[in-house]
Design a protein around this motif. Sequence first.
Motif, PDB file in Angstrom:
ATOM      1  N   MET A  65      18.320 -20.437   2.624  1.00 31.28           N
ATOM      2  CA  MET A  65      18.325 -18.751   2.763  1.00 31.28           C
ATOM      3  C   MET A  65      17.491 -18.271   4.262  1.00 31.28           C
ATOM      4  SD  MET A  65      20.410 -17.238   0.984  1.00 31.28           S
ATOM      5  CE  MET A  65      21.447 -17.469  -0.431  1.00 31.28           C
ATOM      6  N   ASN A  66      18.046 -17.317   5.191  1.00 33.24           N
ATOM      7  CA  ASN A  66      17.455 -17.190   5.987  1.00 33.24           C
ATOM      8  C   ASN A  66      16.962 -15.695   6.534  1.00 33.24           C
ATOM      9  OD1 ASN A  66      19.972 -16.465   7.445  1.00 33.24           O
ATOM     10  ND2 ASN A  66      19.194 -17.395   9.228  1.00 33.24           N
ATOM     11  N   GLN A  67      17.172 -14.971   5.047  1.00 26.70           N
ATOM     12  CA  GLN A  67      17.238 -13.271   4.973  1.00 26.70           C
ATOM     13  C   GLN A  67      16.436 -13.729   3.379  1.00 26.70           C
ATOM     14  OE1 GLN A  67      20.747 -11.366   6.543  1.00 26.70           O
ATOM     15  NE2 GLN A  67      21.927 -12.156   5.615  1.00 26.70           N
ATOM     16  N   VAL A  68      15.556 -12.864   3.806  1.00 28.61           N
ATOM     17  CA  VAL A  68      14.590 -12.363   2.661  1.00 28.61           C
ATOM     18  C   VAL A  68      15.176 -10.611   2.540  1.00 28.61           C
ATOM     19  CG1 VAL A  68      12.626 -13.005   1.273  1.00 28.61           C
ATOM     20  CG2 VAL A  68      14.091 -14.629   2.641  1.00 28.61           C
ATOM     21  N   ALA A  69      14.920 -11.174   0.947  1.00 30.00           N
ATOM     22  CA  ALA A  69      14.236  -9.421   0.556  1.00 30.00           C
ATOM     23  C   ALA A  69      13.392  -9.013  -1.176  1.00 30.00           C
ATOM     24  CB  ALA A  69      15.584  -8.858   0.686  1.00 30.00           C
ATOM     25  N   ILE A  70      12.677  -7.460  -0.907  1.00 25.14           N
ATOM     26  CA  ILE A  70      12.147  -7.717  -2.049  1.00 25.14           C
ATOM     27  C   ILE A  70      12.400  -6.434  -2.893  1.00 25.14           C
ATOM     28  CG2 ILE A  70       9.957  -8.822  -1.730  1.00 25.14           C
ATOM     29  CD1 ILE A  70       9.054  -6.714  -0.302  1.00 25.14           C
ATOM     30  N   ALA A  71      12.249  -6.426  -4.010  1.00 24.40           N
ATOM     31  CA  ALA A  71      12.733  -5.212  -4.574  1.00 24.40           C
ATOM     32  C   ALA A  71      11.726  -5.185  -5.810  1.00 24.40           C
ATOM     33  CB  ALA A  71      14.327  -5.293  -5.266  1.00 24.40           C
ATOM     34  N   GLY A  72      11.955  -3.596  -5.930  1.00 23.39           N
ATOM     35  CA  GLY A  72      10.975  -3.311  -7.584  1.00 23.39           C
ATOM     36  C   GLY A  72      10.058  -2.473  -7.435  1.00 23.39           C
ATOM     37  N   GLY A  73       9.812  -1.985  -8.199  1.00 19.61           N
ATOM     38  CA  GLY A  73       8.536  -1.470  -8.201  1.00 19.61           C
ATOM     39  C   GLY A  73       6.570  -2.970  -7.575  1.00 19.61           C
ATOM     40  N   VAL A  74       6.746  -3.336  -8.107  1.00 22.41           N
ATOM     41  CA  VAL A  74       6.251  -3.834  -7.269  1.00 22.41           C
ATOM     42  C   VAL A  74       5.910  -4.201  -5.884  1.00 22.41           C
ATOM     43  CG1 VAL A  74       4.222  -5.748  -7.326  1.00 22.41           C
ATOM     44  CG2 VAL A  74       5.511  -5.128  -9.449  1.00 22.41           C
ATOM     45  N   ALA A  75       7.442  -4.191  -5.349  1.00 20.20           N
ATOM     46  CA  ALA A  75       7.451  -4.418  -3.774  1.00 20.20           C
ATOM     47  C   ALA A  75       6.837  -2.700  -3.348  1.00 20.20           C
ATOM     48  CB  ALA A  75       9.251  -4.068  -3.835  1.00 20.20           C
ATOM     49  N   SER A  76       6.838  -2.002  -3.965  1.00 17.31           N
ATOM     50  CA  SER A  76       5.911  -1.110  -2.837  1.00 17.31           C
ATOM     51  C   SER A  76       4.930  -1.633  -2.847  1.00 17.31           C
ATOM     52  CB  SER A  76       6.675   0.459  -3.706  1.00 17.31           C
ATOM     53  OG  SER A  76       5.581   0.649  -4.183  1.00 17.31           O
ATOM     54  N   ASN A  77       3.967  -2.294  -3.322  1.00 20.12           N
ATOM     55  CA  ASN A  77       2.605  -2.421  -2.908  1.00 20.12           C
ATOM     56  C   ASN A  77       2.358  -2.910  -1.626  1.00 20.12           C
ATOM     57  OD1 ASN A  77       0.194  -4.849  -2.742  1.00 20.12           O
ATOM     58  ND2 ASN A  77      -0.310  -3.880  -4.642  1.00 20.12           N
ATOM     59  N   GLN A  78       1.594  -2.714  -0.032  1.00 20.27           N
ATOM     60  CA  GLN A  78       1.644  -2.841   0.631  1.00 20.27           C
ATOM     61  C   GLN A  78       1.082  -3.984   0.503  1.00 20.27           C
ATOM     62  OE1 GLN A  78       0.878  -0.708   3.879  1.00 20.27           O
ATOM     63  NE2 GLN A  78       1.755   1.476   3.564  1.00 20.27           N
ATOM     64  N   THR A  79      -0.121  -4.445   0.310  1.00 16.88           N
ATOM     65  CA  THR A  79      -0.551  -5.685   0.726  1.00 16.88           C
ATOM     66  C   THR A  79       0.394  -7.456  -0.051  1.00 16.88           C
ATOM     67  OG1 THR A  79      -2.307  -4.988  -0.126  1.00 16.88           O
ATOM     68  CG2 THR A  79      -2.402  -7.149  -0.118  1.00 16.88           C
ATOM     69  N   ILE A  80       1.755  -6.868  -0.891  1.00 15.82           N
ATOM     70  CA  ILE A  80       2.192  -7.652  -0.838  1.00 15.82           C
ATOM     71  C   ILE A  80       3.356  -8.111  -0.911  1.00 15.82           C
ATOM     72  CG2 ILE A  80       4.281  -8.376  -2.890  1.00 15.82           C
ATOM     73  CD1 ILE A  80       1.706  -7.627  -5.223  1.00 15.82           C
ATOM     74  N   ARG A  81       3.929  -6.847  -0.017  1.00 11.08           N
ATOM     75  CA  ARG A  81       4.751  -6.535   1.205  1.00 11.08           C
ATOM     76  C   ARG A  81       4.942  -7.247   1.770  1.00 11.08           C
ATOM     77  NH1 ARG A  81       5.509  -3.248   5.433  1.00 11.08           N
ATOM     78  NH2 ARG A  81       5.000  -1.049   3.515  1.00 11.08           N
ATOM     79  N   LYS A  82       3.668  -6.958   2.591  1.00 14.06           N
ATOM     80  CA  LYS A  82       2.503  -7.626   4.317  1.00 14.06           C
ATOM     81  C   LYS A  82       2.592  -9.442   4.457  1.00 14.06           C
ATOM     82  CE  LYS A  82       0.824  -3.351   5.952  1.00 14.06           C
ATOM     83  NZ  LYS A  82      -0.505  -3.071   5.344  1.00 14.06           N
ATOM     84  N   ALA A  83       1.949  -9.567   2.842  1.00 14.05           N
ATOM     85  CA  ALA A  83       2.550 -10.931   3.467  1.00 14.05           C
ATOM     86  C   ALA A  83       3.510 -11.525   2.571  1.00 14.05           C
ATOM     87  CB  ALA A  83       1.492 -11.573   1.266  1.00 14.05           C
TER      88      ALA A  83
END
Length: 340
Positions: free
Chosen positions: A266-284
């Motif tokens: 898959m070359n398209q990747v997404a995140i979701a859910g409350g934890v996905a609002s965490n900037q450190t996790i999202r940026k990583a």
Amino acid sequence: MNTQIKILAIESSCDETAAAVVQNGREVLSNVIYSQIELHKLYGGVVPEIASRKHIEKINQVIREALAQADTSLEQIDAVAVTYGPGLVGALLVGVAAAKAVAFAAGKPLVGVHHIEGHISANYIEHPDLEPPFLCLVASGGHTHLVKVTDYGHYQILGQTRDDAAGEAFDKVARAIGLGYPGGPKIEKLAKEGNPDAIDFPRAKMADSPYDFSFSGLKSAVLNYLNGAAMKNEAVNKADVAASFQKAVSDVLVQNLISGAQACQMNQVAIAGGVASNQTIRKAAERACLERGFRFYYPSPVFCTDNAAMIGAAAYYEYRAGVTHDWSLNAVPNLKLGGS
Ligand code: KG4
Ligand code: ZN
């Protein structure tokens, strides 16, 4: 079929009473969220009985506000959508009963939506270019799922947590270091002042299933670290604990996300859910994806935590595919995604 499909969506699976009007799955005309967090804070977590009672008190008002803010009457709505699982049974029942009543009274079809499908679909709202197939990591207070979205409404679970959800681990660790509920945003804030490499907390790997997650060992390691220091009368740097814990969660989430994407090409990747609002996790996650040439998608924080706009987005694709439910629709607290 009408070209403009307006859906009134309702969400009440946990501690947010929410309603929204969404047009064609991607355009949010209103998104009203009554959060019960202040009530549950007193108890250090969500109290199901209190959540149900508050949903009953608020649901009609939230639905009325969602219609008014969207400048839409019930007659102009094409369908009424509602989360019917998974979640707290008493909380879900309030939304399901309200949706059935409104749909029946207005003579509109009813569309039941899976809560995780809603979280995944939050990505459609701000990304008009995003279309399946893609891989999505859903990390919230109740779920940690790695889901292959093969088409609209079609999902395959690649991996999931064996014990605690990622958000649950945030909440439990926050409680242990005295930060209160909900833990995620509080740990994220404190972690900014700490060193993520100060403490080497464990990163669990499942030998038999590389895409599954486990956070209970990490949670116990943090509790042991805190107890050990207390017994030796040593001061603990809470910011270092928060930052090191957050880094451990982030490393595991990102590693599984990337290896999952590579495994299913898959070359398209997404995140979701409350934890996905965490900037450190999202940026990583973003960095790891961009380094490998993957497109990376995430919702704005308001669409990461529980809301009804995401339910309206998911419901549009179900409705378009001909999925509607009859008046026997019930709350299903352990509803499975995609039949798996
Ligand atoms: O998606 P959500 O609102 O509800 C569920 O479906 O569970 O997620 C709530 C969870 C809570 O466990 C909360 O601590 C976590 O998401 N969360 C965060 C952050 N904001 C919320 N976790 C880490 N960092 C955050 N900024
Ligand atoms: Zn949720």
